[in-house]
Design a protein around this motif. Structure first.
Motif, PDB file in Angstrom:
ATOM      1  N   ASN A   5       0.855  -1.190   0.000  1.00 20.31           N
ATOM      2  CA  ASN A   5       0.000   0.000   0.000  1.00 20.31           C
ATOM      3  C   ASN A   5       0.896   1.248   0.000  1.00 20.31           C
ATOM      4  O   ASN A   5       1.696   1.440   0.923  1.00 20.31           O
ATOM      5  CB  ASN A   5      -0.888  -0.023   1.248  1.00 20.31           C
ATOM      6  CG  ASN A   5      -1.907   1.102   1.236  1.00 20.31           C
ATOM      7  OD1 ASN A   5      -1.674   2.165   0.653  1.00 20.31           O
ATOM      8  ND2 ASN A   5      -3.028   0.870   1.892  1.00 20.31           N
ATOM      9  N   MET A  49       0.353   4.221   0.683  1.00 15.85           N
ATOM     10  CA  MET A  49       0.159   5.106   1.833  1.00 15.85           C
ATOM     11  C   MET A  49       0.938   4.620   3.048  1.00 15.85           C
ATOM     12  O   MET A  49       1.166   5.367   3.991  1.00 15.85           O
ATOM     13  CB  MET A  49      -1.328   5.213   2.187  1.00 15.85           C
ATOM     14  CG  MET A  49      -2.181   5.875   1.125  1.00 15.85           C
ATOM     15  SD  MET A  49      -1.775   7.605   0.909  1.00 15.85           S
ATOM     16  CE  MET A  49      -2.468   8.306   2.384  1.00 15.85           C
ATOM     17  N   GLN A  50       1.298   3.323   3.033  1.00 14.21           N
ATOM     18  CA  GLN A  50       2.013   2.776   4.189  1.00 14.21           C
ATOM     19  C   GLN A  50       3.523   2.704   3.972  1.00 14.21           C
ATOM     20  O   GLN A  50       4.249   2.162   4.802  1.00 14.21           O
ATOM     21  CB  GLN A  50       1.441   1.395   4.534  1.00 14.21           C
ATOM     22  CG  GLN A  50       0.057   1.521   5.162  1.00 14.21           C
ATOM     23  CD  GLN A  50      -0.715   0.222   5.177  1.00 14.21           C
ATOM     24  OE1 GLN A  50      -0.175  -0.843   4.884  1.00 14.21           O
ATOM     25  NE2 GLN A  50      -1.998   0.315   5.514  1.00 14.21           N
ATOM     26  N   LYS A  98       8.584   6.302  -0.367  1.00 21.29           N
ATOM     27  CA  LYS A  98       7.726   7.096  -1.263  1.00 21.29           C
ATOM     28  C   LYS A  98       8.600   7.898  -2.228  1.00 21.29           C
ATOM     29  O   LYS A  98       8.355   7.905  -3.445  1.00 21.29           O
ATOM     30  CB  LYS A  98       6.844   8.057  -0.452  1.00 21.29           C
ATOM     31  CG  LYS A  98       5.714   7.363   0.293  1.00 21.29           C
ATOM     32  CD  LYS A  98       4.933   8.372   1.139  1.00 21.29           C
ATOM     33  CE  LYS A  98       3.843   7.684   1.927  1.00 21.29           C
ATOM     34  NZ  LYS A  98       3.167   8.547   2.888  1.00 21.29           N
ATOM     35  N   TRP A 111      -2.619   1.639  -4.799  1.00 24.81           N
ATOM     36  CA  TRP A 111      -3.489   2.655  -4.181  1.00 24.81           C
ATOM     37  C   TRP A 111      -4.819   2.001  -3.834  1.00 24.81           C
ATOM     38  O   TRP A 111      -5.555   1.617  -4.742  1.00 24.81           O
ATOM     39  CB  TRP A 111      -3.728   3.815  -5.151  1.00 24.81           C
ATOM     40  CG  TRP A 111      -4.756   4.825  -4.702  1.00 24.81           C
ATOM     41  CD1 TRP A 111      -4.980   5.269  -3.439  1.00 24.81           C
ATOM     42  CD2 TRP A 111      -5.701   5.525  -5.537  1.00 24.81           C
ATOM     43  NE1 TRP A 111      -5.994   6.199  -3.416  1.00 24.81           N
ATOM     44  CE2 TRP A 111      -6.453   6.385  -4.701  1.00 24.81           C
ATOM     45  CE3 TRP A 111      -5.970   5.520  -6.906  1.00 24.81           C
ATOM     46  CZ2 TRP A 111      -7.470   7.206  -5.181  1.00 24.81           C
ATOM     47  CZ3 TRP A 111      -6.973   6.348  -7.396  1.00 24.81           C
ATOM     48  CH2 TRP A 111      -7.715   7.184  -6.535  1.00 24.81           C
ATOM     49  N   CYS A 163      -8.763  12.608  -2.853  1.00 23.73           N
ATOM     50  CA  CYS A 163      -7.722  11.754  -3.438  1.00 23.73           C
ATOM     51  C   CYS A 163      -6.547  11.749  -2.454  1.00 23.73           C
ATOM     52  O   CYS A 163      -5.755  12.695  -2.418  1.00 23.73           O
ATOM     53  CB  CYS A 163      -7.294  12.308  -4.797  1.00 23.73           C
ATOM     54  SG  CYS A 163      -5.871  11.442  -5.487  1.00 23.73           S
ATOM     55  N   ASP A 164      -6.460  10.693  -1.637  1.00 27.51           N
ATOM     56  CA  ASP A 164      -5.463  10.695  -0.552  1.00 27.51           C
ATOM     57  C   ASP A 164      -4.030  10.591  -1.064  1.00 27.51           C
ATOM     58  O   ASP A 164      -3.090  10.979  -0.361  1.00 27.51           O
ATOM     59  CB  ASP A 164      -5.771   9.581   0.479  1.00 27.51           C
ATOM     60  CG  ASP A 164      -5.866   8.200  -0.149  1.00 27.51           C
ATOM     61  OD1 ASP A 164      -5.924   8.102  -1.389  1.00 27.51           O
ATOM     62  OD2 ASP A 164      -5.877   7.212   0.607  1.00 27.51           O
ATOM     63  N   ILE A 165      -3.844  10.069  -2.273  1.00 35.38           N
ATOM     64  CA  ILE A 165      -2.460   9.962  -2.786  1.00 35.38           C
ATOM     65  C   ILE A 165      -2.060  11.197  -3.610  1.00 35.38           C
ATOM     66  O   ILE A 165      -0.943  11.257  -4.125  1.00 35.38           O
ATOM     67  CB  ILE A 165      -2.255   8.679  -3.627  1.00 35.38           C
ATOM     68  CG1 ILE A 165      -3.237   8.626  -4.811  1.00 35.38           C
ATOM     69  CG2 ILE A 165      -2.397   7.437  -2.759  1.00 35.38           C
ATOM     70  CD1 ILE A 165      -2.878   7.546  -5.824  1.00 35.38           C
ATOM     71  N   THR A 202      -0.801  14.045  -3.126  1.00 38.48           N
ATOM     72  CA  THR A 202       0.000  14.927  -2.275  1.00 38.48           C
ATOM     73  C   THR A 202       1.374  15.047  -2.929  1.00 38.48           C
ATOM     74  O   THR A 202       1.752  14.185  -3.739  1.00 38.48           O
ATOM     75  CB  THR A 202       0.154  14.322  -0.856  1.00 38.48           C
ATOM     76  OG1 THR A 202       0.612  12.965  -0.999  1.00 38.48           O
ATOM     77  CG2 THR A 202      -1.164  14.320  -0.098  1.00 38.48           C
ATOM     78  N   LEU A 231       3.723  12.175  -2.989  1.00 42.60           N
ATOM     79  CA  LEU A 231       3.334  10.999  -3.785  1.00 42.60           C
ATOM     80  C   LEU A 231       3.022  11.415  -5.226  1.00 42.60           C
ATOM     81  O   LEU A 231       3.909  11.753  -5.968  1.00 42.60           O
ATOM     82  CB  LEU A 231       2.162  10.279  -3.117  1.00 42.60           C
ATOM     83  CG  LEU A 231       2.555   9.422  -1.900  1.00 42.60           C
ATOM     84  CD1 LEU A 231       1.352   8.848  -1.201  1.00 42.60           C
ATOM     85  CD2 LEU A 231       3.480   8.277  -2.352  1.00 42.60           C
TER      86      LEU A 231
END
Ligand SMILES: O=C(O)c1cc2cc(O)c(O)cc2[nH]1
Length: 505
Positions: free
Chosen positions: A105, A107-108, A114, A222, A231-233, A235, A238
């Motif tokens: 993932n 996000m993890q 990243k 994702w 859209c959390d990714i 950023t 990322l």
């Protein structure tokens, strides 16, 4: 699409693409060292569905025999267009050292991980593919205006990823002045959706492993099934935040604001019969949740949608198309509601995630230009892999005929080289394809057989408990009766004793 070594006049005219991995004579496919051999290509001859009525007009039919009819078949753990590399998840001179390729993932990942991923993507966008070149003309013009100048071009690793998707979805050119035929798609709206995109990712992952000289490099995913309209990714550490200046652009703090798209001139390709090349044009456009005209695509899929689609039992159903109902494939692709029922207005899961991006990533001929495509599809592939694990289907559940063109089980997926069939990707990844996902899934509900077994065991346990309880009660009662009679017996013994004492006397 083809190795640089093969697109010479001689190579094209011979129809054979069997290079030596060591660049030596009489060593086609590394045959001198037992790596592989040059064989005839078996192209799928089974009938395709009725959606495509222009047989004979498209270079992608019976792929890849319009261009080549002989290729390398590799032995053991060797693979590649010349049998010069190792299968995914293996390394070493003899390709016998396992390497873990674990997709996680995004996000993890740690901040360093990243950053490394973003830098690797950017490097892939700028690095010319070491082996593969693309045709810039259809086959009838591929020998060039003088008949002696093959029309192929270099392309970067990431742009090749974009180009293969474009080539698979492009329309069939039917001649100057005629409208091109758009009812054809070699990678969507059919059972090959999941297998084609699986190989598409594997190819990018391999190319990036080679570029980075790291056989353990893995594409992250994702989890787009988080509901809501954020859209959390998106950023800057990322895939890029939204620009403060333009709703539709990526922030200049992100490396991806410098990326330029390829394959934008669809009108030219369709009207002139040309093919997209490596020419980069405009920046990526993205406006997550910004499509005010379509409120239904302003929210991401819900976690429950993934749980629901994993319960759709049948892999695909006739007509094996975007209208198929109760089909796992059409559900994960997103033409069905998450529980599997077909509804023409519905967009769910994968399709919904694309449309949510609302820009470059939402248009099939352009979508991989937005690197979110990679992560969106690794998650789609992770769901497919979990479905394969849970349902353990026989290969026969994948249709061998009457699927839309390009989607039959034995069809070589367009435009990959060396040829690879849909069937070869219809297998669980960790056991067969050399990579795995680190992911948690909603617990699988019990099957009917499991429910019946559990009910029978529960019934037996209840009967046993009732029996045991009844026995205890009966015994307890008889003991208490015995206890009730104790004094009488006592009296008897007493009397007997008394009698005995009396007789002695
Ligand atoms: O309209 C859809 O359902 C839709 C758009 C879109 C874009 C894309 O790149 C895909 O791969 C699929 C897709 N579906």
């Amino acid at each position: 699409q083809f190795p640089r070594e093969c697109v010479t006049l001689e190579g094209l005219r011979s129809g054979q693409c069997c290079p030596s991995p060591f660049g030596v004579a009489n060593d086609a496919c590394g045959s001198a060292t037992g790596r592989g051999q040059c064989i005839s290509i078996a192209a799928d001859a089974s009938p395709h569905g009725p959606q495509y009525p222009h047989d004979g007009r498209d270079d992608r039919e019976r792929w890849p025999v319009r261009y080549f009819n002989r290729t390398c078949q590799c032995n053991g753990n060797f693979t590649g267009y010349d049998c010069g590399r190792c299968m995914h998840g293996l390394a070493g001179l003899n390709c016998d050292q396992p390497v873990a390729v674990v997709r996680r993932n995004v996000m993890q990942l740690s901040a360093d991980q990243k950053r490394a991923f973003v830098i690797a993507l950017d490097q892939a966008k700028r690095t010319v593919h070491p082996d593969i070149v693309i045709a810039t003309r259809r086959y009838q013009d591929v020998f060039g205006p003088d008949g002696n100048t093959p029309q192929f071009e270099n392309i970067t690793i990431y742009n090749y990823f974009v180009w293969t998707h474009y080539y698979s979805v492009s329309k069939t050119f039917l001649g100057a002045g005629q409208p091109s035929f758009g009812g054809v798609d070699f990678s969507h709206e059919g059972p090959g959706f999941v297998t084609w995109h699986r190989f598409h990712l594997l190819q990018l992952e391999r190319d990036m492993q080679d570029m980075l000289q790291d056989p353990s490099f893995a594409l992250p995913y994702w989890n787009f099934a988080i509901g809501g309209s954020t859209c959390d990714i998106c950023t800057d550490d990322l895939l890029g935040a939204r620009s403060n200046l333009d709703m539709n652009s990526i922030s200049t703090n992100s490396i991806f604001s410098n990326w330029r798209v390829i394959c934008e001139s669809v009108e030219d390709y369709d009207n002139l019969g040309t093919i997209c090349n490596n020419t980069e044009t405009t920046p990526i456009r993205r406006n997550p949740a910004g499509n005010v005209a379509r409120p239904m695509v302003q929210r991401l899929p819900e976690p429950q949608d993934v749980a629901d689609c994993l319960q759709v039992n049948t892999f695909d159903t006739p007509p094996y198309y975007s209208t198929s109902s109760e089909s796992f494939r059409n559900t994960i692709e997103g033409y069905n509601a998450p529980k599997g029922n077909y509804d023409p207005v519905v967009r769910s899961l994968h399709n919904l995630a694309h449309l949510f991006l609302n820009g470059t990533g939402g248009q099939t001929h352009l979508s991989p230009n937005d690197p979110i495509f990679v992560l969106l599809h690794t998650f789609t592939d992770a769901i497919f892999d979990e479905w394969l694990r849970r349902h353990a289907p026989d290969s026969a559940v994948y249709p061998s005929e009457n699927a839309p063109i390009g989607h039959n089980r034995g069809y070589n997926m367009v435009p990959f080289w060396p040829p690879v069939t849909n069937a070869e990707m219809f297998l669980t990844a960790p056991e067969n394809l050399g990579y795995s996902y680190e992911a948690e899934w909603p617990a699988a509900p019990f099957t009917l057989t499991e429910i019946i077994t559990i009910a029978m065991v529960a019934a037996l346990v209840i009967v046993a408990v009732i029996f045991a309880a009844t026995t205890c009660v009966v015994r307890a009662r008889s003991y208490s009766k015995l206890e009730g009679r104790q004094p009488l017996l006592g009296e008897q013994y007493q009397r007997y004793d008394d009698d005995k004492s009396q007789s002695v006397v």
